[in-house]
Motif scaffolding. Structure first.
Motif, PDB file in Angstrom:
ATOM      1  N   GLY A 195      -0.970  -3.322  14.464  1.00 50.73           N
ATOM      2  CA  GLY A 195      -0.014  -4.219  13.823  1.00 50.73           C
ATOM      3  C   GLY A 195       0.622  -3.530  12.631  1.00 50.73           C
ATOM      4  N   LYS A 196       0.569  -4.172  11.494  1.00 51.59           N
ATOM      5  CA  LYS A 196       1.127  -3.624  10.264  1.00 51.59           C
ATOM      6  C   LYS A 196      -0.004  -2.892   9.523  1.00 51.59           C
ATOM      7  CE  LYS A 196       4.042  -5.155   6.461  1.00 51.59           C
ATOM      8  NZ  LYS A 196       4.727  -6.321   5.894  1.00 51.59           N
ATOM      9  N   PRO A 197       0.016  -1.545   9.491  1.00 52.96           N
ATOM     10  CA  PRO A 197      -1.109  -0.794   8.908  1.00 52.96           C
ATOM     11  C   PRO A 197      -1.296  -1.077   7.412  1.00 52.96           C
ATOM     12  CG  PRO A 197       0.318   0.653  10.199  1.00 52.96           C
ATOM     13  CD  PRO A 197       1.028  -0.655  10.044  1.00 52.96           C
ATOM     14  N   TYR A 198      -2.572  -1.171   7.008  1.00 49.14           N
ATOM     15  CA  TYR A 198      -2.884  -1.391   5.598  1.00 49.14           C
ATOM     16  C   TYR A 198      -4.301  -0.931   5.300  1.00 49.14           C
ATOM     17  CZ  TYR A 198      -5.604  -5.557   6.948  1.00 49.14           C
ATOM     18  OH  TYR A 198      -6.526  -6.416   7.494  1.00 49.14           O
ATOM     19  N   PHE A 199      -4.583  -0.829   4.002  1.00 44.21           N
ATOM     20  CA  PHE A 199      -5.959  -0.685   3.567  1.00 44.21           C
ATOM     21  C   PHE A 199      -6.213  -1.714   2.476  1.00 44.21           C
ATOM     22  CE2 PHE A 199      -3.635   2.400   0.982  1.00 44.21           C
ATOM     23  CZ  PHE A 199      -4.192   2.295  -0.291  1.00 44.21           C
ATOM     24  N   ALA A 255      -4.667 -12.524   0.400  1.00 44.31           N
ATOM     25  CA  ALA A 255      -5.018 -11.597  -0.676  1.00 44.31           C
ATOM     26  C   ALA A 255      -3.723 -11.095  -1.294  1.00 44.31           C
ATOM     27  CB  ALA A 255      -5.833 -10.416  -0.141  1.00 44.31           C
ATOM     28  N   PRO A 256      -3.741 -10.759  -2.586  1.00 41.07           N
ATOM     29  CA  PRO A 256      -2.556 -10.136  -3.160  1.00 41.07           C
ATOM     30  C   PRO A 256      -2.232  -8.866  -2.378  1.00 41.07           C
ATOM     31  CG  PRO A 256      -4.194 -10.623  -4.860  1.00 41.07           C
ATOM     32  CD  PRO A 256      -4.838 -10.873  -3.536  1.00 41.07           C
ATOM     33  N   ALA A 257      -0.963  -8.504  -2.301  1.00 39.82           N
ATOM     34  CA  ALA A 257      -0.578  -7.346  -1.502  1.00 39.82           C
ATOM     35  C   ALA A 257       0.519  -6.540  -2.176  1.00 39.82           C
ATOM     36  CB  ALA A 257      -0.117  -7.790  -0.123  1.00 39.82           C
ATOM     37  N   ILE A 258       0.535  -5.247  -1.825  1.00 38.24           N
ATOM     38  CA  ILE A 258       1.568  -4.325  -2.280  1.00 38.24           C
ATOM     39  C   ILE A 258       2.174  -3.709  -1.026  1.00 38.24           C
ATOM     40  CG2 ILE A 258       2.040  -2.198  -3.560  1.00 38.24           C
ATOM     41  CD1 ILE A 258      -0.485  -2.867  -5.254  1.00 38.24           C
ATOM     42  N   GLU A 259       3.473  -3.763  -0.933  1.00 37.05           N
ATOM     43  CA  GLU A 259       4.193  -3.175   0.197  1.00 37.05           C
ATOM     44  C   GLU A 259       4.705  -1.815  -0.250  1.00 37.05           C
ATOM     45  OE1 GLU A 259       5.574  -3.688   4.098  1.00 37.05           O
ATOM     46  OE2 GLU A 259       4.985  -5.453   2.958  1.00 37.05           O
ATOM     47  N   THR A 260       4.362  -0.760   0.489  1.00 32.64           N
ATOM     48  CA  THR A 260       4.833   0.576   0.143  1.00 32.64           C
ATOM     49  C   THR A 260       5.732   1.087   1.254  1.00 32.64           C
ATOM     50  OG1 THR A 260       3.003   1.737   1.202  1.00 32.64           O
ATOM     51  CG2 THR A 260       2.672   1.052  -1.073  1.00 32.64           C
ATOM     52  N   ALA A 261       6.468   2.119   0.944  1.00 32.03           N
ATOM     53  CA  ALA A 261       7.304   2.754   1.975  1.00 32.03           C
ATOM     54  C   ALA A 261       6.411   3.729   2.736  1.00 32.03           C
ATOM     55  CB  ALA A 261       8.476   3.461   1.294  1.00 32.03           C
ATOM     56  N   THR A 262       6.855   4.927   2.924  1.00 30.47           N
ATOM     57  CA  THR A 262       6.061   5.904   3.651  1.00 30.47           C
ATOM     58  C   THR A 262       5.444   6.928   2.710  1.00 30.47           C
ATOM     59  OG1 THR A 262       8.048   7.209   4.031  1.00 30.47           O
ATOM     60  CG2 THR A 262       7.402   5.674   5.778  1.00 30.47           C
ATOM     61  N   ILE A 270      -2.919  -3.056   0.509  1.00 31.79           N
ATOM     62  CA  ILE A 270      -1.799  -2.131   0.353  1.00 31.79           C
ATOM     63  C   ILE A 270      -1.308  -1.750   1.743  1.00 31.79           C
ATOM     64  CG2 ILE A 270      -1.033   0.101  -0.538  1.00 31.79           C
ATOM     65  CD1 ILE A 270      -3.087  -0.274  -2.783  1.00 31.79           C
ATOM     66  N   TYR A 271      -0.087  -2.181   2.051  1.00 31.69           N
ATOM     67  CA  TYR A 271       0.521  -1.886   3.346  1.00 31.69           C
ATOM     68  C   TYR A 271       1.176  -0.512   3.286  1.00 31.69           C
ATOM     69  CZ  TYR A 271      -0.167  -6.753   4.503  1.00 31.69           C
ATOM     70  OH  TYR A 271      -0.728  -7.984   4.752  1.00 31.69           O
ATOM     71  N   ASN A 272       0.856   0.332   4.285  1.00 30.51           N
ATOM     72  CA  ASN A 272       1.425   1.664   4.323  1.00 30.51           C
ATOM     73  C   ASN A 272       1.409   2.153   5.765  1.00 30.51           C
ATOM     74  OD1 ASN A 272       1.356   4.715   4.235  1.00 30.51           O
ATOM     75  ND2 ASN A 272       1.776   4.248   2.089  1.00 30.51           N
ATOM     76  N   SER A 273       2.544   2.613   6.245  1.00 35.20           N
ATOM     77  CA  SER A 273       2.664   3.019   7.647  1.00 35.20           C
ATOM     78  C   SER A 273       1.937   4.320   7.964  1.00 35.20           C
ATOM     79  CB  SER A 273       4.140   3.149   8.025  1.00 35.20           C
ATOM     80  OG  SER A 273       4.766   4.131   7.227  1.00 35.20           O
ATOM     81  N   LEU A 274       1.438   5.042   6.968  1.00 35.35           N
ATOM     82  CA  LEU A 274       0.742   6.305   7.203  1.00 35.35           C
ATOM     83  C   LEU A 274      -0.741   6.143   7.528  1.00 35.35           C
ATOM     84  CD1 LEU A 274       2.284   8.531   4.381  1.00 35.35           C
ATOM     85  CD2 LEU A 274       2.969   8.364   6.782  1.00 35.35           C
ATOM     86  N   ILE A 275      -1.269   4.920   7.452  1.00 35.81           N
ATOM     87  CA  ILE A 275      -2.693   4.699   7.702  1.00 35.81           C
ATOM     88  C   ILE A 275      -3.018   4.970   9.174  1.00 35.81           C
ATOM     89  CG2 ILE A 275      -4.578   3.000   7.658  1.00 35.81           C
ATOM     90  CD1 ILE A 275      -3.588   3.771   4.908  1.00 35.81           C
ATOM     91  N   THR A 276      -4.028   5.799   9.405  1.00 33.67           N
ATOM     92  CA  THR A 276      -4.540   6.059  10.746  1.00 33.67           C
ATOM     93  C   THR A 276      -6.052   5.820  10.708  1.00 33.67           C
ATOM     94  OG1 THR A 276      -5.117   8.389  10.412  1.00 33.67           O
ATOM     95  CG2 THR A 276      -2.824   7.912  11.024  1.00 33.67           C
TER      96      THR A 276
END
Length: 94
Positions: A70-74, A12-19, A36-42
């Protein structure tokens, strides 16, 4: 999508974000989802989406998946592909 598959195993298309807890996303034309990858996802994160560009009739952006291992995303999805990019803002509340 192919780069995301090669790096993360998700086609899938993806966007890498910082924090950042908020940002801008684009669901590309001819796609029905974006990751959308984001380390804040819980597991308890609330994710709010606000479209900022016109979208086709009866098209609603939806958070269809939150992944925290793993690598958090939504993942944001729509029912059908469109012939235009759909721009949106996103906000994560923990």
């Amino acid at each position: 999508a192919s780069d995301n598959f090669a790096q993360n195993g998700i086609f899938a298309p993806a966007i890498e974000t910082a924090t950042a807890s908020a940002g801008i996303g684009i669901l590309p034309e001819n796609s029905n989802e974006v990751v959308i990858y984001n380390s804040l996802i819980t597991p308890n994160s609330l994710i709010y989406l606000t479209p900022t560009s016109p979208s086709p009739t009866n098209t609603q952006l939806t958070v269809v998946k939150k992944e925290t291992s793993g690598k958090p995303y939504f993942k944001v999805a729509i029912d059908n592909t469109t012939n235009k990019d759909i721009k949106f803002n996103w906000l994560i509340v923990n």
